[in-house]
Design an enzyme around this catalytic site. Structure first.
Site, short mmCIF file in Angstrom:
data_model
loop_
_atom_site.label_atom_id
_atom_site.label_comp_id
_atom_site.label_asym_id
_atom_site.label_seq_id
_atom_site.Cartn_x
_atom_site.Cartn_y
_atom_site.Cartn_z
N ASP A 65 1.34 7.62 1.52
CA ASP A 65 0.73 7.65 3.05
C ASP A 65 0.90 6.40 3.86
O ASP A 65 1.41 6.36 4.90
CB ASP A 65 -0.96 8.09 3.21
N ASP B 108 0.55 -0.85 1.68
CA ASP B 108 -0.40 -2.16 2.25
C ASP B 108 0.31 -3.62 1.49
O ASP B 108 1.28 -4.19 1.71
CB ASP B 108 -1.80 -1.81 2.19
N LYS C 256 2.37 -1.18 6.60
CA LYS C 256 1.58 -2.50 6.92
C LYS C 256 2.33 -3.42 6.86
O LYS C 256 2.55 -4.32 5.88
CB LYS C 256 0.07 -2.66 6.32
N VAL D 215 -6.98 2.33 9.25
CA VAL D 215 -6.33 3.74 9.80
C VAL D 215 -6.78 5.02 8.90
O VAL D 215 -6.87 4.80 7.48
CB VAL D 215 -4.92 3.63 10.30
N ARG E 26 -9.32 12.68 5.88
CA ARG E 26 -7.79 12.91 5.58
C ARG E 26 -7.52 14.10 6.24
O ARG E 26 -6.32 14.16 6.83
CB ARG E 26 -7.81 13.31 4.10
P1 IMP Z 1 -1.50 -0.94 -1.52
O1 IMP Z 1 -1.70 -1.11 -3.06
O2 IMP Z 1 -2.21 -2.37 -0.91
O3 IMP Z 1 -0.13 -0.81 -0.98
O4 IMP Z 1 -2.36 0.23 -1.03
C1 IMP Z 1 -1.91 1.49 -1.04
C2 IMP Z 1 -2.90 2.38 -0.90
O5 IMP Z 1 -4.15 2.00 -0.22
C3 IMP Z 1 -2.52 3.85 -0.23
O6 IMP Z 1 -1.99 4.84 -1.00
C4 IMP Z 1 -3.86 4.08 0.50
O7 IMP Z 1 -4.53 4.86 -0.25
C5 IMP Z 1 -4.66 2.93 0.62
N1 IMP Z 1 -4.69 2.18 2.06
C6 IMP Z 1 -3.96 1.15 2.34
N2 IMP Z 1 -4.45 1.03 3.81
C7 IMP Z 1 -5.03 1.87 4.15
C8 IMP Z 1 -5.55 2.29 5.40
O8 IMP Z 1 -5.47 1.65 6.46
N3 IMP Z 1 -6.34 3.18 5.41
C9 IMP Z 1 -6.55 4.10 4.41
N4 IMP Z 1 -5.94 4.02 3.15
C10 IMP Z 1 -5.44 2.78 3.05
MG MG Z 2 -4.40 6.80 -0.84
#
Ligand code: IMP
Ligand code: MG
Length: 181
Positions: free
Chosen positions: A100, A103, A131, A154, A166
């Site tokens: 989805d 980040d 992001k 978000v 969701r």
């Molecule tokens: P990462 O490992 O930091 O890239 O995180 C990725 C996961 O964090 C995604 O699969 C989302 O489930 C969750 N996530 C990151 N940012 C958001 C946000 O703004 N809203 C909701 N879920 C987020």
């Molecule tokens: Mg997630």
């Protein structure tokens, strides 16, 4: 539920446009492939977006889903838990992993490593939102991006806050009052 949203960032129409763009890019990259790519959606968040994307792909593809969890509340826990496995053997296959939102990229990096270790022929990465201001160093390309988003939390169209929101048909920003409840 709608009352908890401060601002709508992407309408349903805009999300469908994002999904169509991603679908056409996947189609372009794999149209001359000998074997269909395996599209792996990450459960639960990527379900609405993957469902929208695949409707617009006009070449053979296989669809799989993998249950993972990385976030607790609104901060990345860094650690990723994998709760399921794929039915399709990944060895020698072209894989397209779709989440989805990316980040820090820490979750996706672990998934990529896993498919590489499983002997995938190639691993490409897609997401509904990226992001841009993510703070960790991510050493992989994101091949398919629906849209960029600022560094705010978000929800909607798969994205959750503690597993809720969701099912919103759009993507929006939560009111601060929701966090303070
Ligand atoms: P990462 O490992 O930091 O890239 O995180 C990725 C996961 O964090 C995604 O699969 C989302 O489930 C969750 N996530 C990151 N940012 C958001 C946000 O703004 N809203 C909701 N879920 C987020
Ligand atoms: Mg997630």
């Amino acid at each position: 539920m709608n009352n908890d949203i401060k601002e709508i960032l992407f309408s349903h129409t805009q999300i469908v446009e994002m999904a169509t763009k991603v679908a056409k890019e996947i189609e372009r990259d794999f149209k001359d492939n000998e074997n269909p790519p395996v599209i792996v959606g990450l459960l639960v968040g990527a379900v609405p977006f993957v469902a929208e994307v695949i409707k617009h792909i006009d070449i053979p593809v296989e669809i799989e889903f993998l249950r993972v969890k990385s976030y607790v509340g609104d901060t990345s826990s860094g650690a990723l838990k994998i709760y399921s496995h794929l039915v399709t053997p990944i060895k020698g296959r072209d894989v397209v992993v779709i989440d989805d939102i990316i980040d820090t990229g820490l979750s996706m990096k672990q998934i990529i490593n896993m498919f590489v270790a499983d002997g995938a022929k190639s691993v490409k990465v897609g997401c509904m939102l990226e992001k841009k201001a993510r703070h960790e160093v991510v050493d992989f390309d994101i091949n398919y991006v629906g849209s960029q988003v600022g560094n705010q939390f978000v929800v909607g169209f798969g994205l959750d806050y503690n597993e809720l929101y969701r099912n919103l048909p759009y993507i929006g920003v939560l009111k601060e009052s929701v966090y303070k409840k």
